[in-house]
Design a protein around this motif. Structure first.
Motif, short mmCIF file in Angstrom:
data_model
loop_
_atom_site.label_atom_id
_atom_site.label_comp_id
_atom_site.label_asym_id
_atom_site.label_seq_id
_atom_site.Cartn_x
_atom_site.Cartn_y
_atom_site.Cartn_z
N SER A 198 27.21 46.73 38.88
CA SER A 198 26.68 46.63 40.23
C SER A 198 27.67 47.20 41.24
CB SER A 198 26.42 45.16 40.57
OG SER A 198 27.64 44.44 40.61
N ILE A 199 27.18 47.41 42.47
CA ILE A 199 28.04 47.93 43.53
C ILE A 199 29.19 46.97 43.80
CG2 ILE A 199 28.15 48.62 45.95
CD1 ILE A 199 26.62 50.56 44.24
N SER A 200 28.91 45.69 43.83
CA SER A 200 29.95 44.70 44.11
C SER A 200 31.02 44.70 43.02
CB SER A 200 29.34 43.30 44.24
OG SER A 200 28.69 42.92 43.03
N GLU A 201 30.61 44.89 41.77
CA GLU A 201 31.58 44.95 40.67
C GLU A 201 32.47 46.18 40.79
OE1 GLU A 201 29.41 42.70 36.92
OE2 GLU A 201 28.81 44.76 37.41
N LYS A 202 31.89 47.30 41.20
CA LYS A 202 32.68 48.53 41.37
C LYS A 202 33.65 48.39 42.53
CE LYS A 202 29.64 51.99 39.29
NZ LYS A 202 29.01 53.31 39.46
N ILE A 203 33.20 47.77 43.62
CA ILE A 203 34.09 47.56 44.76
C ILE A 203 35.24 46.65 44.38
CG2 ILE A 203 34.25 46.54 47.07
CD1 ILE A 203 31.40 47.51 47.58
N GLN A 204 34.91 45.58 43.63
CA GLN A 204 35.96 44.68 43.16
C GLN A 204 36.95 45.42 42.26
OE1 GLN A 204 34.52 41.37 40.88
NE2 GLN A 204 36.55 40.46 40.61
N ALA A 205 36.45 46.29 41.39
CA ALA A 205 37.30 47.03 40.48
C ALA A 205 38.21 48.00 41.23
CB ALA A 205 36.46 47.79 39.46
N VAL A 206 37.74 48.55 42.36
CA VAL A 206 38.57 49.42 43.19
C VAL A 206 39.83 48.69 43.62
CG1 VAL A 206 38.72 50.52 45.47
CG2 VAL A 206 36.73 50.93 44.03
N PHE A 207 39.67 47.46 44.08
CA PHE A 207 40.82 46.69 44.57
C PHE A 207 41.70 46.20 43.41
CE2 PHE A 207 37.99 46.60 48.18
CZ PHE A 207 38.85 46.72 49.26
N VAL A 208 41.07 45.85 42.30
CA VAL A 208 41.84 45.39 41.14
C VAL A 208 42.74 46.52 40.63
CG1 VAL A 208 41.68 44.66 38.72
CG2 VAL A 208 40.22 43.60 40.44
N PHE A 209 42.20 47.73 40.57
CA PHE A 209 42.99 48.86 40.08
C PHE A 209 44.01 49.31 41.12
CE2 PHE A 209 43.73 53.43 39.66
CZ PHE A 209 44.17 53.51 38.34
N GLY A 210 43.56 49.57 42.35
CA GLY A 210 44.44 50.13 43.37
C GLY A 210 45.53 49.18 43.82
N PHE A 211 45.18 47.91 44.07
CA PHE A 211 46.14 46.95 44.60
C PHE A 211 46.72 46.05 43.53
CE2 PHE A 211 43.29 48.12 48.06
CZ PHE A 211 44.20 48.44 49.06
N GLY A 212 46.33 46.27 42.28
CA GLY A 212 46.84 45.47 41.19
C GLY A 212 47.66 46.30 40.23
N GLN A 213 46.97 47.02 39.35
CA GLN A 213 47.65 47.78 38.30
C GLN A 213 48.59 48.84 38.87
OE1 GLN A 213 45.03 49.85 35.67
NE2 GLN A 213 46.67 50.88 34.57
N LEU A 214 48.09 49.66 39.80
CA LEU A 214 48.93 50.72 40.35
C LEU A 214 50.14 50.16 41.10
CD1 LEU A 214 46.59 53.54 41.73
CD2 LEU A 214 48.04 53.56 39.72
#
Length: 347
Positions: free
Chosen positions: A160-176
């Motif tokens: 879903s769109i909400s899952e993709k938006i959440q994944a943006v923040f998890v990747f950008g502000f988490g892993q990276l």
């Protein structure tokens, strides 16, 4: 203390741009198809594409790090990633504008041309002499720790769109952030140290000598300065007596050779690529500086300098961004350190 004040100021100045870069990296990772990145930046000719794409982007030396890591992990090859890492922080639509305002049309034209040429040369050097690129051989689902589930979900066609938006923040502000935050802090530390210890007018004693250009390169490596902020500093150097070529060297090497960027290159591209990157940046900047000095002398060009300074970096936007970034770094640190302490106590 002056050192602490400089550290806080540099951290605050970098914070909003770094947050923007992490957001863009997350968007690229989740929303831009890997096939598009590979098509644009994965071919041999992509060093030119990467330079032309990166040159106008208003991303500074801190925000380009997560973006470059994002495109690299989305399929860009080593050469195009290196080219992007050079062109993007060295120039941009914002820095061209302030260059024209403070230094006149000649420098405003010379700066982006030199940056693009430097980026292409760096990319070609990595392409020709770097180790074989094996990014396409890495499993696409290979990610670190807690972002695995989010990334897997976001890569699904049914996400879903909400899952993709959440994944943006998890990747950008988490892993990276976890991957480069240590080198970011080390880079800020050495930048504050250089700012504190190098006296004003230090380079003016060498004025027209190529020694001034070499010293500029050495001082620029640990510094953390964006293309826009480097412009008024370069004006100050020109007013102190150095040549236009030496000022151009500073504006090219300063934004592209901070310690954080260099460590990311080492981790993401390799040790050999790091050496090639430094060789290309240094040689291309010195060449551009010497050519510019020759043109000024040959055609009797005159600089059109204006006194100016970088805008005050302690406004509400910068302060709130710095607080948010510091909180994120502390959160990621405790996620790393607490499990280690628990394991150590259990032994």
């Amino acid at each position: 203390m002056e050192f602490i004040s400089n550290f806080v100021l540099l951290f605050t100045e970098s914070a909003p741009f770094l947050l923007l870069g992490m957001l863009i990296a997350g968007i690229i990772n989740q929303w831009v198809p890997r096939s598009l990145v590979e098509k644009t930046l994965g071919r041999k000719s992509s060093v030119v594409s990467a330079a032309l794409i990166g040159a106008p982007l208003p991303l500074c030396s801190c925000s380009v790090i997560p973006v470059a890591m994002g495109i690299r992990r989305s399929g860009a090859n080593k050469a195009s990633t290196a080219s992007f890492l050079v062109a993007t922080p060295e120039t941009g639509v914002d820095s061209i504008g302030i260059t024209y305002a403070l230094m006149g049309p000649i420098m405003a034209i010379a700066r982006p041309i030199a940056a693009i040429m430097s980026a292409i040369f760096t990319g070609l050097l990595v392409l020709w002499f770097g180790k074989p690129d094996n990014i396409t051989e890495q499993p696409a689902a290979k990610v670190n720790s807690c972002c695995h589930a989010a990334k897997a979900a976001s890569s699904s066609k049914n996400a879903s769109i909400s899952e993709k938006i959440q994944a943006v923040f998890v990747f950008g502000f988490g892993q990276l952030l976890r991957d480069f935050m240590l080198w970011f802090l080390i880079g800020i530390f050495f930048a504050a140290l250089v700012t504190t210890l190098v006296p004003e007018g230090f380079l003016s004693q060498y004025s027209n000598s190529i020694v001034a250009m070499l010293l500029v390169v050495l001082i620029s490596i640990p510094m953390y300065v964006c293309a826009t902020a480097s412009t008024p500093i370069a004006v100050g150097l020109l007013l102190s007596g150095i040549t236009p070529g030496a000022a151009l060297v500073f504006m090219l090497t300063g934004p592209a050779t901070n310690i954080a960027t260099l460590m990311v290159i080492k981790n993401e591209l390799g040790k050999r690529e790091l050496v090639l990157y430094l060789m290309a940046i240094t040689s291309s900047a010195l060449t551009a500086g010497l050519i510019l000095n020759f043109l000024f002398e040959r055609f009797n060009w005159q600089m059109q300098l204006s006194h100016g300074g970088h805008s005050e970096m302690m406004g509400m936007l910068y302060q709130s961004s710095a607080i948010a970034l510091a909180a994120m770094i502390l959160y990621q640190l405790q996620k790393i350190l607490i499990p280690k302490l628990v394991r150590a106590n259990s032994i």
